[in-house]
Design a protein around this motif. Structure first.
Motif, mmCIF file in Angstrom:
data_model
loop_
_atom_site.group_PDB
_atom_site.id
_atom_site.type_symbol
_atom_site.label_atom_id
_atom_site.label_comp_id
_atom_site.label_asym_id
_atom_site.label_seq_id
_atom_site.Cartn_x
_atom_site.Cartn_y
_atom_site.Cartn_z
ATOM 1 N N ILE A 108 0.621 -0.988 0.401
ATOM 2 C CA ILE A 108 0.319 -0.256 -0.191
ATOM 3 C C ILE A 108 1.001 1.038 -0.211
ATOM 4 O O ILE A 108 0.069 1.825 -0.181
ATOM 5 N N ALA A 109 2.259 1.266 0.759
ATOM 6 C CA ALA A 109 2.973 2.066 0.815
ATOM 7 C C ALA A 109 3.017 3.209 -0.914
ATOM 8 O O ALA A 109 2.607 4.626 -0.525
ATOM 9 N N PHE A 117 4.980 7.067 -3.097
ATOM 10 C CA PHE A 117 6.081 5.847 -1.928
ATOM 11 C C PHE A 117 6.860 6.352 -1.165
ATOM 12 O O PHE A 117 6.861 5.862 -0.102
ATOM 13 N N SER A 118 7.237 7.677 -1.089
ATOM 14 C CA SER A 118 8.751 7.726 0.222
ATOM 15 C C SER A 118 7.542 8.503 1.087
ATOM 16 O O SER A 118 7.392 7.788 2.711
ATOM 17 N N ALA A 119 6.763 9.138 0.970
ATOM 18 C CA ALA A 119 5.375 9.537 2.092
ATOM 19 C C ALA A 119 4.337 8.526 2.545
ATOM 20 O O ALA A 119 4.819 8.482 3.565
ATOM 21 N N GLY A 120 4.820 7.663 1.732
ATOM 22 C CA GLY A 120 3.604 6.118 1.889
ATOM 23 C C GLY A 120 4.603 5.591 2.667
ATOM 24 O O GLY A 120 4.068 4.750 3.801
ATOM 25 N N VAL A 125 5.956 3.395 8.180
ATOM 26 C CA VAL A 125 7.169 3.162 9.170
ATOM 27 C C VAL A 125 6.326 3.752 9.971
ATOM 28 O O VAL A 125 6.582 3.128 11.606
ATOM 29 N N ASN A 126 5.554 4.666 10.276
ATOM 30 C CA ASN A 126 5.185 5.322 11.603
ATOM 31 C C ASN A 126 3.892 5.011 13.089
ATOM 32 O O ASN A 126 3.873 4.618 14.215
ATOM 33 N N LEU A 140 10.785 -2.644 6.947
ATOM 34 C CA LEU A 140 10.163 -1.587 5.756
ATOM 35 C C LEU A 140 11.271 0.281 5.436
ATOM 36 O O LEU A 140 11.191 0.254 4.107
ATOM 37 N N GLU A 141 12.114 0.285 6.025
ATOM 38 C CA GLU A 141 12.984 1.189 5.761
ATOM 39 C C GLU A 141 13.884 0.626 4.921
ATOM 40 O O GLU A 141 14.274 1.474 4.053
ATOM 41 N N ILE A 142 14.495 -0.642 4.975
ATOM 42 C CA ILE A 142 14.914 -1.412 4.216
ATOM 43 C C ILE A 142 14.429 -1.540 2.860
ATOM 44 O O ILE A 142 15.049 -0.915 1.622
#
Length: 224
Positions: A108-109, A117-120, A125-126, A140-142
């Motif tokens: 979904i990100a 996709f970066s904001a997603g 992650v938050n 998820l960061e990786i």
């Protein structure tokens, strides 16, 4: 729900899974519900369903298997139950929980924040960090860094991976290994070799890190 998905009737499938989640929430129907909303391109419902997935408890209490006493009888008891069939079922459930959450976030990100996709990923992650599954945030960061790599955006990927160097050994090994690969692609062999070595220091059995280290050694040999 599964039949409606096969028929491509995602709204009806979503209704079936919504009923399950209201009566008996679990990871498989929770993931399938997110998948239905993904197929329907409903970003708001994807977000809500992801939060519901994070609120499901795995029911696994790792602390009860930790030996905290010198009592030999208790230690023997804990050793026995740490490998019995119930423990195996708990491991399976924990694996299912982690896989469902990570796969749902990856899915979904790119679509929940105006196709950014970066904001997603940041949103996912938050949410994960605030849940009982906070340790999955590094995975998820990786994946976010790897998504940048697929778009040939090296600098943002490097920044994310370097921020993960202080995490646990498994995450450090993965992040350093990916950094090694990035530098190898950029023909910066010294940096690639350094990060491959760091990846192996964190996990000496990491096969990808061994391959990257071998590549840097081969590159140096050929160069000379």
């Amino acid at each position: 729900g599964a039949c409606f998905i096969k028929l491509g009737q995602y709204r009806d499938a979503a209704s079936a899974y919504e009923h399950i989640m209201s009566e008996h929430p679990d990871f498989k129907p929770g993931f399938n519900l997110i998948m239905c909303y993904y197929a329907m391109k409903d970003a708001e419902k994807m977000r809500r369903a992801f939060i519901r997935l994070l609120n499901i408890t795995s029911g696994v209490d790792e602390e009860k298997y930790q030996i905290t006493t010198d009592d030999k009888n208790e230690a023997a008891h804990l050793e026995a139950i740490s490998s019995d069939s119930l423990r195996a079922l708990e491991r399976q459930r924990k694996t299912l929980a982690e896989r469902s959450i990570v796969q749902a976030a990856k899915m979904i990100a790119p679509y929940i924040e105006d196709r950014n996709f970066s904001a997603g990923f940041d949103w996912c992650v938050n949410q994960v960090k605030q849940s009982p599954y906070g340790e999955l945030a590094s995975d998820l960061e990786i994946h976010k860094a790897l998504t940048y790599l697929k778009e040939h955006s090296f600098e943002p990927a490097i920044k994310i991976l370097k921020n993960l160097e202080k995490k646990d050994s498994n995450v450090r090994s993965q992040s350093n290994n990916n950094l090694s690969f990035i530098y190898f692609l950029q023909q910066k062999n010294a940096e690639a070799s350094t990060f491959a070595s760091k990846a192996l220091q964190a996990d000496k059995y990491n096969p990808c890190a061994l391959v990257n280290k071998g590549n840097t050694v081969a590159f140096e040999y050929v160069s000379h």
